[in-house]
Write a protein that holds these residues in place. Sequence first.
Motif, PDB file in Angstrom:
ATOM      1  N   GLY A 587       0.820  -1.212   0.000  1.00 31.82           N
ATOM      2  CA  GLY A 587       0.000   0.000   0.000  1.00 31.82           C
ATOM      3  C   GLY A 587       0.851   1.258   0.000  1.00 31.82           C
ATOM      4  O   GLY A 587       0.610   2.201  -0.768  1.00 31.82           O
ATOM      5  N   LYS A 588       1.871   1.254   0.859  1.00 31.94           N
ATOM      6  CA  LYS A 588       2.782   2.399   0.911  1.00 31.94           C
ATOM      7  C   LYS A 588       3.556   2.520  -0.400  1.00 31.94           C
ATOM      8  O   LYS A 588       3.805   3.616  -0.899  1.00 31.94           O
ATOM      9  CB  LYS A 588       3.751   2.257   2.083  1.00 31.94           C
ATOM     10  N   ALA A 589       3.949   1.372  -0.957  1.00 33.14           N
ATOM     11  CA  ALA A 589       4.689   1.392  -2.223  1.00 33.14           C
ATOM     12  C   ALA A 589       3.851   2.030  -3.323  1.00 33.14           C
ATOM     13  O   ALA A 589       4.335   2.875  -4.087  1.00 33.14           O
ATOM     14  CB  ALA A 589       5.087  -0.023  -2.614  1.00 33.14           C
ATOM     15  N   ALA A 590       2.569   1.629  -3.394  1.00 34.68           N
ATOM     16  CA  ALA A 590       1.689   2.182  -4.427  1.00 34.68           C
ATOM     17  C   ALA A 590       1.559   3.696  -4.280  1.00 34.68           C
ATOM     18  O   ALA A 590       1.603   4.437  -5.275  1.00 34.68           O
ATOM     19  CB  ALA A 590       0.322   1.512  -4.358  1.00 34.68           C
ATOM     20  N   ALA A 591       1.418   4.180  -3.055  1.00 33.67           N
ATOM     21  CA  ALA A 591       1.237   5.619  -2.828  1.00 33.67           C
ATOM     22  C   ALA A 591       2.455   6.405  -3.316  1.00 33.67           C
ATOM     23  O   ALA A 591       2.316   7.443  -3.981  1.00 33.67           O
ATOM     24  CB  ALA A 591       0.983   5.883  -1.349  1.00 33.67           C
ATOM     25  N   GLU A 592       3.653   5.924  -3.005  1.00 32.24           N
ATOM     26  CA  GLU A 592       4.867   6.647  -3.409  1.00 32.24           C
ATOM     27  C   GLU A 592       5.101   6.564  -4.916  1.00 32.24           C
ATOM     28  O   GLU A 592       5.474   7.559  -5.549  1.00 32.24           O
ATOM     29  CB  GLU A 592       6.082   6.108  -2.654  1.00 32.24           C
ATOM     30  N   LEU A 593       4.875   5.401  -5.485  1.00 29.61           N
ATOM     31  CA  LEU A 593       5.093   5.246  -6.921  1.00 29.61           C
ATOM     32  C   LEU A 593       4.067   6.056  -7.717  1.00 29.61           C
ATOM     33  O   LEU A 593       4.388   6.600  -8.781  1.00 29.61           O
ATOM     34  CB  LEU A 593       5.048   3.770  -7.304  1.00 29.61           C
ATOM     35  N   GLU A 594       2.844   6.141  -7.205  1.00 26.69           N
ATOM     36  CA  GLU A 594       1.831   6.989  -7.845  1.00 26.69           C
ATOM     37  C   GLU A 594       2.284   8.447  -7.869  1.00 26.69           C
ATOM     38  O   GLU A 594       2.139   9.150  -8.877  1.00 26.69           O
ATOM     39  CB  GLU A 594       0.503   6.897  -7.080  1.00 26.69           C
ATOM     40  N   LYS A 595       2.828   8.907  -6.745  1.00 28.48           N
ATOM     41  CA  LYS A 595       3.286  10.296  -6.672  1.00 28.48           C
ATOM     42  C   LYS A 595       4.430  10.542  -7.645  1.00 28.48           C
ATOM     43  O   LYS A 595       4.492  11.592  -8.289  1.00 28.48           O
ATOM     44  CB  LYS A 595       3.715  10.625  -5.239  1.00 28.48           C
ATOM     45  N   ALA A 596       5.338   9.577  -7.750  1.00 35.83           N
ATOM     46  CA  ALA A 596       6.455   9.729  -8.685  1.00 35.83           C
ATOM     47  C   ALA A 596       5.943   9.871 -10.109  1.00 35.83           C
ATOM     48  O   ALA A 596       6.421  10.715 -10.883  1.00 35.83           O
ATOM     49  CB  ALA A 596       7.402   8.538  -8.569  1.00 35.83           C
ATOM     50  N   ALA A 597       4.951   9.050 -10.475  1.00 37.78           N
ATOM     51  CA  ALA A 597       4.384   9.125 -11.825  1.00 37.78           C
ATOM     52  C   ALA A 597       3.658  10.451 -12.030  1.00 37.78           C
ATOM     53  O   ALA A 597       3.776  11.086 -13.089  1.00 37.78           O
ATOM     54  CB  ALA A 597       3.432   7.956 -12.053  1.00 37.78           C
ATOM     55  N   HIS A 598       2.934  10.892 -11.022  1.00 41.17           N
ATOM     56  CA  HIS A 598       2.206  12.165 -11.119  1.00 41.17           C
ATOM     57  C   HIS A 598       3.166  13.335 -11.298  1.00 41.17           C
ATOM     58  O   HIS A 598       2.844  14.311 -11.987  1.00 41.17           O
ATOM     59  CB  HIS A 598       1.363  12.380  -9.859  1.00 41.17           C
ATOM     60  N   LEU A 599       4.344  13.227 -10.713  1.00 38.52           N
ATOM     61  CA  LEU A 599       5.336  14.296 -10.811  1.00 38.52           C
ATOM     62  C   LEU A 599       6.122  14.262 -12.120  1.00 38.52           C
ATOM     63  O   LEU A 599       7.027  15.063 -12.309  1.00 38.52           O
ATOM     64  CB  LEU A 599       6.297  14.227  -9.617  1.00 38.52           C
ATOM     65  N   GLY A 600       5.764  13.358 -13.018  1.00 41.35           N
ATOM     66  CA  GLY A 600       6.365  13.391 -14.341  1.00 41.35           C
ATOM     67  C   GLY A 600       7.386  12.312 -14.613  1.00 41.35           C
ATOM     68  O   GLY A 600       7.972  12.283 -15.696  1.00 41.35           O
ATOM     69  N   LEU A 601       7.620  11.411 -13.650  1.00 40.69           N
ATOM     70  CA  LEU A 601       8.577  10.325 -13.878  1.00 40.69           C
ATOM     71  C   LEU A 601       7.845   9.223 -14.635  1.00 40.69           C
ATOM     72  O   LEU A 601       6.996   8.527 -14.077  1.00 40.69           O
ATOM     73  CB  LEU A 601       9.117   9.805 -12.550  1.00 40.69           C
ATOM     74  N   SER A 602       8.135   9.080 -15.900  1.00 39.50           N
ATOM     75  CA  SER A 602       7.404   8.135 -16.743  1.00 39.50           C
ATOM     76  C   SER A 602       8.394   7.196 -17.409  1.00 39.50           C
ATOM     77  O   SER A 602       8.884   7.438 -18.502  1.00 39.50           O
ATOM     78  CB  SER A 602       6.584   8.897 -17.795  1.00 39.50           C
ATOM     79  N   GLU A 603       8.689   6.101 -16.741  1.00 40.91           N
ATOM     80  CA  GLU A 603       9.616   5.098 -17.263  1.00 40.91           C
ATOM     81  C   GLU A 603       8.978   3.732 -17.080  1.00 40.91           C
ATOM     82  O   GLU A 603       8.203   3.504 -16.145  1.00 40.91           O
ATOM     83  CB  GLU A 603      10.964   5.180 -16.534  1.00 40.91           C
ATOM     84  N   ALA A 604       9.298   2.819 -17.985  1.00 39.26           N
ATOM     85  CA  ALA A 604       8.649   1.512 -17.993  1.00 39.26           C
ATOM     86  C   ALA A 604       8.782   0.767 -16.662  1.00 39.26           C
ATOM     87  O   ALA A 604       7.783   0.253 -16.136  1.00 39.26           O
ATOM     88  CB  ALA A 604       9.188   0.671 -19.145  1.00 39.26           C
ATOM     89  N   PRO A 605       9.991   0.662 -16.066  1.00 36.94           N
ATOM     90  CA  PRO A 605      10.091  -0.072 -14.795  1.00 36.94           C
ATOM     91  C   PRO A 605       9.197   0.512 -13.692  1.00 36.94           C
ATOM     92  O   PRO A 605       8.627  -0.242 -12.907  1.00 36.94           O
ATOM     93  CB  PRO A 605      11.575   0.046 -14.441  1.00 36.94           C
ATOM     94  N   LEU A 606       9.090   1.847 -13.635  1.00 32.97           N
ATOM     95  CA  LEU A 606       8.248   2.455 -12.604  1.00 32.97           C
ATOM     96  C   LEU A 606       6.814   1.955 -12.728  1.00 32.97           C
ATOM     97  O   LEU A 606       6.195   1.535 -11.740  1.00 32.97           O
ATOM     98  CB  LEU A 606       8.285   3.980 -12.720  1.00 32.97           C
ATOM     99  N   HIS A 607       6.260   1.985 -13.943  1.00 31.48           N
ATOM    100  CA  HIS A 607       4.871   1.561 -14.127  1.00 31.48           C
ATOM    101  C   HIS A 607       4.715   0.062 -13.884  1.00 31.48           C
ATOM    102  O   HIS A 607       3.668  -0.391 -13.399  1.00 31.48           O
ATOM    103  CB  HIS A 607       4.391   1.943 -15.524  1.00 31.48           C
ATOM    104  N   ASN A 608       5.747  -0.703 -14.180  1.00 27.28           N
ATOM    105  CA  ASN A 608       5.700  -2.136 -13.887  1.00 27.28           C
ATOM    106  C   ASN A 608       5.652  -2.375 -12.378  1.00 27.28           C
ATOM    107  O   ASN A 608       4.834  -3.161 -11.882  1.00 27.28           O
ATOM    108  CB  ASN A 608       6.918  -2.824 -14.492  1.00 27.28           C
ATOM    109  N   PHE A 609       6.507  -1.690 -11.628  1.00 27.15           N
ATOM    110  CA  PHE A 609       6.515  -1.860 -10.170  1.00 27.15           C
ATOM    111  C   PHE A 609       5.211  -1.339  -9.553  1.00 27.15           C
ATOM    112  O   PHE A 609       4.703  -1.921  -8.589  1.00 27.15           O
ATOM    113  CB  PHE A 609       7.717  -1.146  -9.565  1.00 27.15           C
ATOM    114  N   LEU A 610       4.685  -0.248 -10.106  1.00 25.42           N
ATOM    115  CA  LEU A 610       3.402   0.255  -9.602  1.00 25.42           C
ATOM    116  C   LEU A 610       2.307  -0.777  -9.857  1.00 25.42           C
ATOM    117  O   LEU A 610       1.430  -1.000  -9.000  1.00 25.42           O
ATOM    118  CB  LEU A 610       3.069   1.581 -10.281  1.00 25.42           C
ATOM    119  N   GLY A 611       2.366  -1.453 -11.012  1.00 28.49           N
ATOM    120  CA  GLY A 611       1.407  -2.514 -11.295  1.00 28.49           C
ATOM    121  C   GLY A 611       1.488  -3.638 -10.275  1.00 28.49           C
ATOM    122  O   GLY A 611       0.464  -4.181  -9.837  1.00 28.49           O
ATOM    123  N   ILE A 612       2.715  -4.003  -9.877  1.00 29.96           N
ATOM    124  CA  ILE A 612       2.886  -5.042  -8.855  1.00 29.96           C
ATOM    125  C   ILE A 612       2.241  -4.605  -7.546  1.00 29.96           C
ATOM    126  O   ILE A 612       1.536  -5.381  -6.888  1.00 29.96           O
ATOM    127  CB  ILE A 612       4.384  -5.343  -8.649  1.00 29.96           C
TER     128      ILE A 612
END
Length: 680
Positions: A587-612
Amino acid sequence: MVCFSAPLAAATRRPNVLLITIDTLRADHVGCYGAEVKTPAIDSLCRDGIMFERAIAQVPLTWPSHAAILTGTYPFHNGVQDFTGQVLSPAFRNVAQAMKAGGYATSAVVSAFVLDRTWGLARGFDHYDDAFAGASFLEKDIGLVERRAKDSVDRALAWLRKRPPGKPFFLWLHLFDPHSPYAPPEPFRSQYKDRPYDGEVAYADSQLQRLFIWLKQSRLYDGTVVVLLSDHGESLGEHGEKEHGFFVYNSTVHVPLVVKPAGARASKRRVGLPVETIDVAPTILEAAGVKDSAIAKQLQGQSLLSLLSGGNHRRRAAYSETYYPFSSFGWSPLQSVQSGDFHYIEAPEPELYDLRSDAAEAKNLRGKQEAMSAVLKQSLTELRSRYASAEPAHTATDPDTAERLRALGYVAARSPVPAEKLHEPMADPKQKLPQFNAILEATDLQRAGQVERGSALLREVQKQEPQMYLIPFLLGEAALRQQQWKQAAAELEKALQLNANFDQAMTALARALHALGDTAAAKRWLDRALEVNPQNYRAWYQIAWMATRADPAAAQAALKKTLALQPNFALARRDLGLLYLRHEEYGKAAAELEKAAHLGLSEAPLHNFLGIAYSRTNRLREAVASYRKALEKDPQLAEAHLNLALTYQRLKQPAEAKNEYAAACRLQADYCKYAPPAEN
C-alpha cells in the motif's frame, strides 16, 4: 491628466484579480508597443486598459524580479538579488497573503522551476501549481525544462472552473515560453522561422487569448482587474549579451505593463512616465480594496491608480540592478536609475544615455554630461539609502538548483567573494563579457555532448581567471558525465580549494569518490555538505542510494528526509516506493510510486513496479492499466508482459492472459514455464 471615468474603489462588488507575468518579454516585441509581432490578446488588453510605456523591471532575472513584483520591495531590501540560493525571507509578506487575508480565493500557476515553492513565493496561495518541478529533476535537455503555455493555461482554467464559490479570486499565471531556447510550436515556428523569439511571444499570446475568451464567455472579464507585465526582457545580442541578467540596459529592464480595470474605463490609454514593477503589488491591493497593515508597512512601490487619477506624478527615478556578475563571478554589480529621458548606470566605468536620441543606448554621454550624471548618481545613492536592506535571513537552497538554473540559460553558482569587496575596485562586467560568453558557450557545448570542445574553451578562460572556482567545477561536472571518475575528483577538489563552502561541488565529489570505491570519503563529503547547507536534499538523496543495499533502513530514513525538504522530488518518491515494495509494504509502495508518476517520472520499470503494488493490494484493473503503460514505454519489457498475464488470469480473461504469456516467453525463455498448458 489621465483618469478613470469611475473610481475603482467605489465599486460595490470586489473585483476578481488576474495577474499575468510573461517571462523574458521585452516591451518592443509586443504589438501594442509598436512591434511587428502579432499579439492580439495583449493588444486587446491595451485597448481595454492602460498601457505603461516605460515600465522598468528592478532586476533582469526571473526569481528576484518576481520576488520584487509580489512583495512590492526592492531586491536590495528583500535580499533576493540573484538566483544563487536566496529564498524569500518569511519576514516579507506577499500579495497573495494579503489577498487571502482579505477574503480572496488565491491560486498560482507557474511554468518554470525558478518559481517553484522551494523559493518562498507560495505563501498565501490556496493552490500553487508547480508540479512540473518533479519532472524537471530528470531533465537535462534545455527544451524540456519549461512547461508550455497551453498546459499552464489549461491548469489555470481548470482551477477557475472549480474555484471556491462565494469568493472573488486572485489568480497569478506565469508563462515561460519566450525564455531561451526559442522553439515555438507550429504554426508559429513557420510564421516566425527567422525570428523564433517572436514566435514564442506570439504563441504565448495565443494561449492568453483562450483565457480571455473563457473569461468573457463566463461573464467574468468585465469584473476582473487584469495586470499583465514581464519580469524582464531579452538582449537578443544587443551590447554583446545573448540573453539577460548580465547587464541592465533597457533591452532587459524595459518591460510591457498593462492594467485593465474592472468595469471602469480610462479616458487616456497610455502613460509615458517611468514606473517600476514593484508598483504592481500596491496597485493590485488598491484595485481590490484590500487593506492589509502588515504589507502596507513594507511596500516600497506606489499604486499606479493614484498616478492615473492625476495625483503624485512621478515621485522618484526608476531603479534596476544586477548582482549576477558579482555573486556568480566576483565582478562588479551594476545599478541604474532612469529619470526623465536619461538612463544612468553605476559601474566601474559609469554610463549615461539620452533615451530620446539614443534608444539603443549606444553612445555613452557620461564624459560629456557630468552634471546630469552627478544628479542621477545622487538620486541612486539616496534611493538605496532610503530603502536600505532589511537584513533578511538568507536561506540557501539545494545544490541541484544551480544545475537546473544553468539549464534555463543561467550560470547559477555563488562566488566566494565576500560582500566587503563591494567597497573595493572590481572588474567591470563590460570588460569581462568575452569570458562570460565563453563560459556560457562551453556549458552549451557540454550539454550538447561536445564535452571536449566545451572543456577546451573553459581551460582558455581558466588561463585568464585562474582563481575562478567555477571553471574546475564545470570541468569536474563534465568528467562526471563521461564517467572519468579520477579526473572528476581532481577537478572538484580544485574547485573546493578555491571555494571551500561550495556544497554543490561537495555532492559532485561524493559521486566521483563513491564510483571510485571510496564510500567512506564520499559519506564524509556529503556530511560536510549538510553542515554547510542543511536544506541540501540532494545530499540526503545521495546518502540514501549509497545505503540502499547495505542498510535499507538508513536508506529509507534518508529518503524521508529528502522528501521532507523537497516533496516534489520524483526520483526520491520512486526509490522510497521501491524500498516499500521490497519489504512487502504494498500500500505504501503504491502511494509513493503513484506520486512519482504524477510528478512526471514516466519510465517503464516504474509503471511495472506500480502494477505489482496494485496487484498485491487487489487493485487489479489499475494494475492492468499500469502494466499497459509500462509496455507503451518499452514493449520489450518481458516482466511487464508476464505480470500482465498473471493479472489477466486473476481477472478470468484467459485469451488476454495467453497472449501476454506468449509475449513474455518470446522475450525471456525463463518465463515460458509460467504459461498455462495448451488446451487439448
